[in-house]
Design an enzyme around this catalytic site. Structure first.
Site, mmCIF file in Angstrom:
data_model
loop_
_atom_site.group_PDB
_atom_site.id
_atom_site.type_symbol
_atom_site.label_atom_id
_atom_site.label_comp_id
_atom_site.label_asym_id
_atom_site.label_seq_id
_atom_site.Cartn_x
_atom_site.Cartn_y
_atom_site.Cartn_z
ATOM 1 N N ASP A 129 23.010 2.069 -6.856
ATOM 2 C CA ASP A 129 23.075 0.707 -6.356
ATOM 3 C C ASP A 129 24.381 0.076 -6.834
ATOM 4 O O ASP A 129 25.044 0.572 -7.751
ATOM 5 C CB ASP A 129 21.859 -0.094 -6.821
ATOM 6 N N ASP B 20 0.842 -1.188 0.000
ATOM 7 C CA ASP B 20 0.000 0.000 0.000
ATOM 8 C C ASP B 20 0.882 1.245 0.000
ATOM 9 O O ASP B 20 1.618 1.493 0.964
ATOM 10 C CB ASP B 20 -0.908 -0.009 1.230
#
Length: 629
Positions: free
Chosen positions: A336, A211
């Site tokens: 990353d 959510d």
């Protein structure tokens, strides 16, 4: 001998009698502006930046790995290879590095002090920012998390998602930050504000769920706890690098973007807005850093223009555009790990004969054909400040000298790197008290709070009041530690029919679909349903219908639990909890309060019909998101 703070450096560099009233970092006997703790941060940064050579500036753009003894990857329990570390710090001028050590706290602190001593001996004495992947949970996955050796052990982020309690997440972040700083860690390469929108994704456990509104609030609370305030990084805090900007969880088939076969995520403008919305909270509380996703984001547009088909670390639309200009982010962008590395044939298509090894890890998605010099230039011009997992200054230096990276852009990147160091107080005292580390890290009160959070995070999916709470008596057990069962006052028997209750603790199912890829070899992929041959399912079939059964499922991602729903009197979902925490809840000594942060699909067909980029969208889930008794 055990040292604390500046006494560590004074003792090793000539004794307290030789110490000056300030840290003479450049060894010239003068209090220069960047050494003056009374000066404003921007003044100190500007002074130091003006003193740095191009080579030193380039070194600041590299975020390397502290090499471990017998482990270049750094995953060691023996300590750092300080000879190799010296080369990185002194010769290559690298002043930010990740630590993957797993050691008891005082020894860990001693190792990090040794790194800072190496940094203190360099020309400008720039301290090392030492970062870490999460290390206060249960999972320890190469390239994603570290074992909680000595640290307080809390639910996984998905367990915090089950509780949906921002205050608890904030409290966790505060305690974890104290533990980090006690051993000399300064940056958390977390939290993940990614949405677990595809139930098959192998990294769902490190998210707060599916959510976007809840993830945004919980990720903000995490950053607040680690950094020490709602308005940015504080001196006593830990810099938080929220990741992975953006859409990382929308990978088709759940295949992770660490791997060549998972390099592209597919979204729509609408679904991509949901993935971006999850970052609103941590950006609003001024997270110190952001890490872009590996993935190529396909299907969305920025200002009416489709996204360039490159990994987010190379995308000016996603970093300088959406993140810096659109969201007003002013902090550090660290890529990353491995996006500058090559991905040769063995990286793209490994085989049993030629598997991908650590040496062939590379994620230059969308720019595979560019040279390393071109990749670093494209990334830094797109808005990246530091290259994660990259330790070769030559391509960056060449790109600067060849005009591919303007000096002003390089200076902006270095300025953001240095600002965090000054905000954390590292220039004034980077050393830690080794004795205090043993007292602070994993102290009894923190462990008690962590255990309480583990207990509360459990989700009761189904219960039979005649079986739950569990009464002391005889149990037949599968997957539980026998010592924990005995400590809980239960008698363990060898045959199910001799037991009052059967206790099962099982793992969610998975497949090894890409066993020759470095990350694919250990990531959980594939089907979510239990099939013949699964040991947990075999244990259920041995007891179902013969003895009341309590089943606890460790959900590192979603699972299809139809047979367990029918065959269990009690069914519980776990997202990072010890046997002690589980048994405390089963025996009624503690209360589970969790609700599912992700849905559990009804069947495999429903999984295949849902969209990877949309959260909780399978047809008639067996247990919907938010379920909990």
């Amino acid at each position: 001998m055990v040292f604390s703070g500046l006494a560590f450096a004074a003792a090793l560099l000539g004794g307290a009698n030789d110490a000056k009233p300030f840290r003479d970092l450049n060894h010239n006997g003068v209090l220069d502006p960047y050494e003056d703790s009374r000066a404003p941060t921007d003044v100190r940064v500007a002074d130091l930046l003006a003193r740095m050579t191009v080579e030193e500036k380039v070194g600041a753009t590299l975020h390397g790995t502290l090499p471990g003894i017998d482990s270049p990857f750094g995953a060691s329990s023996l300590g750092y290879d300080l000879v190799a570390t010296r080369r990185l710090v002194a010769d290559r001028h690298i002043t930010s590095m990740i630590s993957r050590l797993a050691m008891e706290p005082s020894a860990f602190a001693r190792q990090n002090n040794a790194v800072q001593l190496l940094a203190q001996q360099t020309r400008l004495g720039i301290p090392v920012t030492i970062s870490s992947d999460p290390r206060n949970h249960f999972s320890a996955i190469a390239g994603a998390s570290v074992a909680a050796t000595g640290f307080s052990q809390w639910p996984e982020p998905l367990g915090f998602g089950a509780l949906d309690d921002p205050g608890l997440v904030r409290r966790f972040g505060s305690i974890a930050a104290q533990e980090y700083r006690a051993v000399g860690l300064h940056m958390a390469l977390s939290p993940q504000a990614d949405l677990a929108s595809d139930p098959r994704w192998s990294r769902a456990l490190a998210t707060f769920g599916a959510d976007p509104a809840k993830v945004s609030v919980l990720a903000a609370a995490y950053v607040e706890g680690f950094q020490g305030s709602r308005s940015g990084l504080r001196r006593h805090g830990v810099a938080a690098a929220v990741k992975h900007w953006a859409g990382y969880g929308a990978t088709p088939d759940g295949f992770d973007a660490h791997n060549y076969y998972g390099r592209t995520v597919r979204v729509t403008d609408r679904s991509f807005k949901a993935h971006l919305a999850a970052f609103a909270g941590p950006l609003a509380v001024r997270a110190a850093g952001v890490m872009p996703t590996y993935a190529i984001v396909d299907g969305a547009a920025v200002d009416g223009q489709g996204l360039e088909p490159v990994g987010a670390g190379f995308s000016g639309q996603l970093i300088n555009g959406l993140l810096r200009q659109g969201s007003g982010f002013r902090g550090l962008v660290v890529s990353d790990w491995g996006i500058i590395n090559d991905c040769p044939e063995v990286c793209r298509h490994p085989t049993a004969v030629a598997p991908q090894t650590f040496a062939e890890i590379g994620m230059p998605w969308g720019v595979e054909e560019l040279s390393r010099q071109q990749r670093v230039a494209k990334a830094i011009n797109a808005g990246v400040d530091q290259f994660g997992g990259f330790e070769d200054p030559a391509p960056v230096l060449d790109a600067v000298r060849n005009g591919l990276i303007p000096l002003a852009v390089l200076d902006d990147a270095v300025r953001r790197v240095l600002t965090i160091k000054f905000e954390l107080g590292l220039f004034d005292d980077p050393f830690v008290d080794e004795r205090a580390a043993a007292e602070i890290v994993g102290k009894a009160s923190s462990r008690a709070e962590a255990l309480d959070a583990q207990e509360k995070s459990l989700v009761i999916l189904k219960k039979d009041r005649s079986v739950f709470p569990l009464r002391p008596g005889k149990v037949w057990a599968y997957g539980f530690d026998s010592g924990a069962l005995r400590n809980a006052g239960l008698e363990v028997v060898g045959e199910p029919l001799d037991a009052d209750v059967a206790l099962l603790r099982i793992s969610a199912p998975f497949e090894r679909l890409h066993p020759h890829h470095f990350f694919g070899a250990f990531q959980h992929e594939g089907r979510l349903d239990f099939r013949d041959g699964d040991p947990g399912l075999a244990a259920l079939r041995r007891v179902a219908g013969r003895v009341p059964t309590i089943t606890v499922v460790d959900l590192d991602r979603a699972a299809i639990l139809g047979e367990f729903q029918h065959g269990s009197s009690v069914l519980i979902g776990s997202f990072g909890a010890s046997d002690t925490a589980v048994l405390n809840v089963l025996l009624g000594k503690a209360r589970a309060r969790g609700r599912l942060p992700i849905e559990l699909p009804r069947n495999w067909d429903a999984v295949n019909r849902q969209r990877a980029d949309r959260s909780n969208d399978s047809v008639r889930p067996l247990y919907p998101a938010g379920w909990g008794l």
